[in-house]
Design a protein around this motif. Structure first.
Motif, PDB file in Angstrom:
ATOM      1  N   ILE B 147       5.219 -52.794   0.048  1.00 24.54           N
ATOM      2  CA  ILE B 147       4.798 -53.549   0.893  1.00 24.54           C
ATOM      3  C   ILE B 147       3.657 -53.067   1.767  1.00 24.54           C
ATOM      4  O   ILE B 147       4.071 -52.527   2.907  1.00 24.54           O
ATOM      5  CB  ILE B 147       5.581 -54.677   1.812  1.00 24.54           C
ATOM      6  CG1 ILE B 147       6.638 -55.135   0.767  1.00 24.54           C
ATOM      7  CG2 ILE B 147       4.823 -55.682   2.480  1.00 24.54           C
ATOM      8  CD1 ILE B 147       6.158 -56.133  -0.222  1.00 24.54           C
ATOM      9  N   PRO B 157       1.997 -56.842  -1.616  1.00 28.97           N
ATOM     10  CA  PRO B 157       2.902 -55.917  -2.445  1.00 28.97           C
ATOM     11  C   PRO B 157       1.894 -54.850  -3.301  1.00 28.97           C
ATOM     12  O   PRO B 157       0.985 -55.487  -3.677  1.00 28.97           O
ATOM     13  CB  PRO B 157       3.375 -56.652  -3.388  1.00 28.97           C
ATOM     14  CG  PRO B 157       3.536 -58.097  -2.856  1.00 28.97           C
ATOM     15  CD  PRO B 157       2.234 -58.086  -2.054  1.00 28.97           C
ATOM     16  N   ALA B 354      10.713 -55.572   0.828  1.00 32.81           N
ATOM     17  CA  ALA B 354       9.828 -56.372   0.002  1.00 32.81           C
ATOM     18  C   ALA B 354      10.284 -57.942  -0.091  1.00 32.81           C
ATOM     19  O   ALA B 354       9.609 -58.858  -0.147  1.00 32.81           O
ATOM     20  CB  ALA B 354       9.451 -55.805  -1.437  1.00 32.81           C
ATOM     21  N   THR B 360       3.667 -62.260  -0.990  1.00 34.68           N
ATOM     22  CA  THR B 360       3.015 -62.992  -2.379  1.00 34.68           C
ATOM     23  C   THR B 360       2.314 -64.286  -1.828  1.00 34.68           C
ATOM     24  O   THR B 360       2.174 -64.953  -2.971  1.00 34.68           O
ATOM     25  CB  THR B 360       4.176 -63.090  -3.082  1.00 34.68           C
ATOM     26  OG1 THR B 360       5.417 -63.867  -2.655  1.00 34.68           O
ATOM     27  CG2 THR B 360       4.816 -61.622  -3.767  1.00 34.68           C
ATOM     28  N   PRO B 424       7.398 -59.826  -6.009  1.00 39.36           N
ATOM     29  CA  PRO B 424       6.240 -58.645  -5.409  1.00 39.36           C
ATOM     30  C   PRO B 424       6.179 -58.013  -6.843  1.00 39.36           C
ATOM     31  O   PRO B 424       4.878 -57.403  -7.052  1.00 39.36           O
ATOM     32  CB  PRO B 424       7.150 -57.871  -4.522  1.00 39.36           C
ATOM     33  CG  PRO B 424       7.991 -58.676  -3.837  1.00 39.36           C
ATOM     34  CD  PRO B 424       8.562 -59.904  -4.878  1.00 39.36           C
TER      35      PRO B 424
END
Lengths: 477, 477, 477, 477
Positions: B147, B157, B354, B360, B424
């Motif tokens: 990330i 990501p 993440a 996202t 991600p």
């Protein structure tokens, strides 16, 4: 959003002002180029989409004709101001095409690089102008003997042309550095979005080409996060500033000695000392070079010990520092150019000064080696003793006679050979090897330098044509 | 000559020591090359001269086998020490061939440039080693999701490979700068004598070639008086130091987060806090980069506001500063290389991190545009609201369901499409355009980067071969 | 612990070497002082404890007599080396008393400050020596007229004494800054432990006093984490270096003009130009000041954008930079001192130069105001015209007659008044107000300056007595 | 006089603009003060003279009410513009009183110092505001445990108050430096004329006092030629900028960790990533500190290697650099103040973070020494092993039980003693010695800090009263 007054006053307002003055066309061009790429995406294939995108393109082109409006309270920056103007005309749906696959990160970085190209080109042109002025002045002084100082002492005879051509050679390398820096930064970040690129298949080669870049920055993280090009821009200017600080140092000392004379419009008198003719233009040039050196540090500190993906630090905040360094350097170069074009060397005073120095000592030693077969160290020692003896009777080396040489146990030497060895102009004429000051060698050296200047001018011109060509294509696209 | 103790202790002695350690072979080679050119002069045409010059050449080559003797009280510097050794063996007459058309000015400047070439080559090799290590590590982490932070916040990501390849691209440009600097400084001052050249027709192309230079510096004043190459050398290192300061910043923060783990030999415990595992190697690398940046200023100040023909300031005094910057930068790179080769990213922790970020979000907005035809601003606003709602119930965006979207008045969206938009890894896979992090794109990007490294390695290797080839020719001449 | 070779070679070894050379006694003293405080803790009340602590104290004092042993492979630094030596003699239990409430953080920072005090005192003494030399030389030149240059032009007559006293005043303020910096850093970090202090009631006032500090740094976080004192130390030296760069600039230009002459041991000849008498000591001083300015940046960059509690960055790594700046500045001052003590102003040449400048123009205008009642602007304009007319006939202003004044429509003026107005020495004599160059004013000004030097000498002496007194107490404790 | 367009555009116009904005009142006050001294000269004893001088004084006071007129083509600078306005009203004869014993050198330098006093006072007030905000925030967080990071690792428990008080202590020393710089520069150059003083017996004590200076700069050469005060001004700001760069570094990392939360008006979202809450105010503060550091170099370079009597270089040209540094530093401080006042620490998250670190390890070791009589190294080793064992089972040190200690062969220890040793808050409470974080100690430390702030506020207030008092006297004179 109600920004804190400190944030508004200290950050948003000055940044908006800066963008209005220096970045607006770049924003519009970059958005146009991005929009062109969006128009070729599958999601934009329909007729409605194409119509909206066409309208948006025309609106962007139209915005170029007016300045950015005054900043409204809820508008953080130039980009939002542009977007708001577009939305007022076309509605948010149409304008939203712009935001597909676009981030402030790649847009801003693209715009900053476009601005940096302008600064580099302007700096490059100034260096060219100065180089031409150096070569013009050199051409007028191929025969003007100058006693070069080394270690703050009279060193050796050479010519004004030889000195000025050396300074031009220095600036030629700075121009080369500048062109190298231009080439390295001339790659386009657009399409990198926030840093990972977009999931839309945007044609990054296309946008790069529409903005006159050589191509995209490949790695999209690199595209938005790297600030090395800024450090290189300020290093190039730093190099020129440092080199020119040394040239100014000499000009000031020659002005003080009366060897170089500034025109009236570049000196200032004193309110209390009527006889003063202060070479203020040179002094102010000196400070501008000093400040250009300091301004480089503003940029370097700003990129120091910050995370790689932090974009504010070397983003809007640093653009002002680049601008400031440009203003300082270009101010100094401009003043220096005026001094060089309007001022001149005084051949008479230079010759008078040359006559009383002992700077042909080396040549006399060489002559004793050449014509009398002495070993160099012996010749060197004999000449040193000779100078001391002459000084005791208040004479300069140029006044030495063959009997003076003989009196020290030196070899017989023909009077003409002695006179020639001691004549600064003959000293110079004898130095006709590669890069030496002898007039005929100098003329051919200057011709080469002139070609180099014009070759560099061609490179800069080519860069400018790339940009204007790209702009034309973009407007038509 | 009885030097003042301060001058001896503060200047002559440290300079002699420095020359003994770092400059001796360069002095001997430069003298050999000059002697070869002297041997072809008309004044040296006789057999006796040729014999003396031959003996002198052999004596110079022989001196390479031993260190410089300890400095004697009446010896100011390394050059005089060499001369004295030669005279002890061959007598002053033979040795005086060396002094024809030679000055300390051109000799010293040649020697300094030869040393600078070594420093640049060594720096270049370190950068190559680091670039290879970056690409090796990247190749192992093409699928490792990272990330990326922007503004000290989870941003988007991407992959470890994408990040490391960006850093490599940065250093590739630094390598390019270094090669540019090398090319620009790789011209030989020899034959410029004090500054006006010699009246003897010395073959400057020959001496340049014998020392592995691309050619002579044309203008002889430029040859001895210009210090721009020193400023460029420190600027190149400054750029690398600045770039690496940002990389170290990230590594330190990832080490703190447990995302990157250093090997045992590069951390230190605390005498009072047994649980500590301090990433000291990275911290010390950071300071070395800071000091390399400061050391650049030592060089720049030394060439600032001094006359163009003053050679001491950027001569012996500045060589120590160049050396010091080299030691700092190379120390930092070495530590960083060890950290990169011995340490590693923790894919598990990176994945866990993440999973709990909302990075996202962009993709979800894009998906709403793509599959549900929303306008981007509307999609963007909806996702922002969604995040806030989820946070109120302690959920991450990754846990959003289609009903959460629906509850905010959003469009219907297929569960798999939602899941994919929020994953991600899927985010990364979708970014397969030029320079993006998608694994297959990354593999081909890395192949290109690897080629670039090897091309640069070839350039450096070529430069080194030039030097060793010249040395062989010189010894044989 | 098997350190990575890079960490060992790049960090541990050079740091150990540095500590051996510059920090060992400070480590031992700081440990002694800490131990004394530990000996007064409740946990150490027993006889056994007291005996062990007594033995440990004696062992520490004994270690002062020998250098640090060569670094063993498993010894990271000087502190561990000391501990190991103590343990070899006394066993770990006894030695462990040292570690109660002690951290490397407070110990190291204390040691660094102790070293910085030494550097400041040494710098202070050098500045004092230079100030005394300036005043000595000034006293010898109270009547020596110097045409002060402003804007690289002859400005106004003053005296060598006046100029030198101004330089001394400048350095007096640098001394004041140095004493201010000393006072601010002279507070002891000991007892701060890692940063939060210890849970043992250590007497921090006691340890501070035993080490000659004015008291402890109160806040324990501040004690270990603040690096402002380092930035101040380098700023003080930076100020002196900058000021002295200007003084050197003048001395070099006066040397070039023959107004100031360096002794033989401080000039160098040229191997190729026998007539040269290069003022190399001054040039090398100039570079040393330049490098001292650059070295300051090594320290500043090292403390830039790092967490407040990160101690490595401004810890061991920065000590070398402080040392390096000290070496450069003190080298420059030492060379300058030698130049000033061994060289001298040439009163004859100064007088000859004064006679041909027009620098008494101001005074003539003032005289026309005073004795003829002209308005200043009219007088100023008349004098300016007069100078131009005289120049046309090759005369200096000093040669003007009353008829020249009359010819321009000027007022009648007595010949003696005119002569006096045009005499540089009379010009100087008339400037007898506060701080002016008139000899009698100057003598009293110099007396005041001398007192100031001695007062500062007393302050430095007092600081040194504090340190030696503390050391005596400590050994006896 | 027809200035060259480059000189006009690059020097005269920007300088005039700068003077209009920042220097006008200082010029008028300095002229008033000088005029007052002229009025007491013997040459001005007559009634006519007194009347003219009185009129001139009134005219000067009147000019304060209007801005400087736009620059006319033949007016080089603000001083001439003022003079022209006066002459238009009163005629040249009356105005010429001003020029007796006055030079641009002493006038300008006086004006620059007056401006620098304002900048220092404004900076001082900002530092005070920040210090008060730090102490206010500290007072609210005397009990809020913060795990201090050392080496980018959890180090030891302390409190937010302890940390903030340390930062305040740092700024207290910067305030002290600022006051020292103010005192040193607060001496008046007026009366020094060009550099040698005037032959008129001007009362320099009087003019100094009328302008709120502590007294005149004694040596008149020093008065106009020294630029050390400028270097000190930028060094003071440099120190504050460097210190604050470290504070910002921590705030940014705590913001990232959620330990510190900025208010809405100081964060910015992302156009593409809706979940972002970027701490932009802190990032922009960071760059401003970086630029303040770079701006210092603009001043230092400008005074480097220039003749002592050259006044342009550090004169008008450098004032812009001082102003620029002020704008940068004050911008950063302002942003930081807003962050501190509007943001807050999140005690809950800090406590949660504290619970999972092993930072009480030291205390446990100390407890084993205290209550079980272990030698410190043994205790230290046992705790280190314990941490490793606990980590193997996923437990933090805070979860250790007496049986865990026993299992490693450790001594029996009471459960409450163990719990207390492992509790971060207890750790803090136990550190109640001088400067430690224990709440009661902290409260008294904060009271002391508060007093120090108010004492410094008093000093600044006193300085401001001096200035306004002087202005009142001056107007009335």
């Amino acid at each position: 959003m109600p920004w804190h007054p400190s944030y508004r006053g200290r950050v948003l307002e000055p940044d908006y002002l800066f963008a209005s003055r220096h970045l607006l066309p770049h924003f519009l061009h970059a958005l146009c180029a991005h929009l062109t790429a969006v128009g070729r995406l599958p999601v934009a294939a329909g007729d409605g989409a194409q119509a909206e995108i066409g309208a948006l393109h025309r609106a962007l082109v139209a915005l170029e004709r007016a300045p950015l409006p005054a900043q409204e309270p809820d508008v953080p920056d130039a980009y939002f101001a542009i977007q708001r103007e577009l939305e007022a005309n076309l509605g948010p749906h149409t304008v939203s095409w712009l935001r597909i696959g676009l981030s402030r990160n790649d847009l801003d970085m693209t715009v900053y690089k476009m601005r940096a190209r302008e600064l580099l080109l302007a700096t490059g042109e100034q260096l060219l102008a100065l180089r031409r002025a150096l070569l013009d002045k050199a051409a007028a002084h191929v025969d003007t003997v100058l006693i070069a100082q080394t270690h703050h002492q009279p060193g050796q005879p050479t010519t004004v042309a030889h000195y000025l051509a050396a300074v031009e050679a220095l600036l030629a390398r700075d121009t080369e550095r500048l062109l190298g820096a231009y080439g390295r930064l001339n790659r386009c970040p657009l399409g990198a979005a926030a840093l990972a690129g977009s999931s839309h298949p945007l044609d990054r080669e296309l946008t790069a080409s529409l903005l006159g870049f050589e191509g995209p920055v490949e790695n999209t993280y690199d595209a938005v996060a790297s600030s090395d090009w800024e450090a290189e821009v300020v290093s190039v200017s730093q190099s020129a500033a440092l080199n020119l600080s040394r040239f100014v140092c000499d000009l000031l000392s020659w002005t003080a000695a009366g060897w170089f004379r500034l025109p009236d419009g570049l000196v200032q008198g004193s309110s209390i000392m009527p006889q003063k003719r202060n070479p203020v233009a040179l002094e102010h040039a000196r400070t501008r070079f000093s400040r250009a050196l300091g301004a480089a540090q503003m940029v370097l500190y700003s990129s120091h010990n910050i995370p790689y993906a932090d974009l504010n630090d070397f983003g809007p905040d640093v653009q002002g520092a680049l601008q400031m360094q440009y203003v300082q350097l270009s101010g100094g170069v401009d003043l220096l150019l005026a001094c060089l074009q309007g001022g001149d060397f005084d051949a008479g005073r230079l010759a008078a000064a040359a006559a009383v120095t002992d700077t042909t000592a080396t040549e006399l030693a060489d002559e004793l080696v050449r014509s009398a077969g002495m070993a160099f160290p012996d010749a060197h020692a004999l000449v040193a003793t000779l100078i001391v003896r002459l000084q005791e009777t208040g004479r300069a080396l140029a006044q030495a006679s063959v009997s003076d040489v003989r009196a020290l146990g030196g070899p017989e030497i023909a009077p003409e050979a002695l006179a020639s060895a001691l004549d600064p102009a003959a000293f110079v004429r004898r130095r006709a090897g590669l890069g030496g000051p002898a007039p005929e060698a100098m003329v051919s050296q200057l011709a080469g330098s002139r070609q180099r200047v014009e070759r560099d001018a061609g490179s800069l011109e080519g860069r400018k044509r790339e940009l204007s060509g790209a702009r034309d294509t973009l407007r038509a696209s």
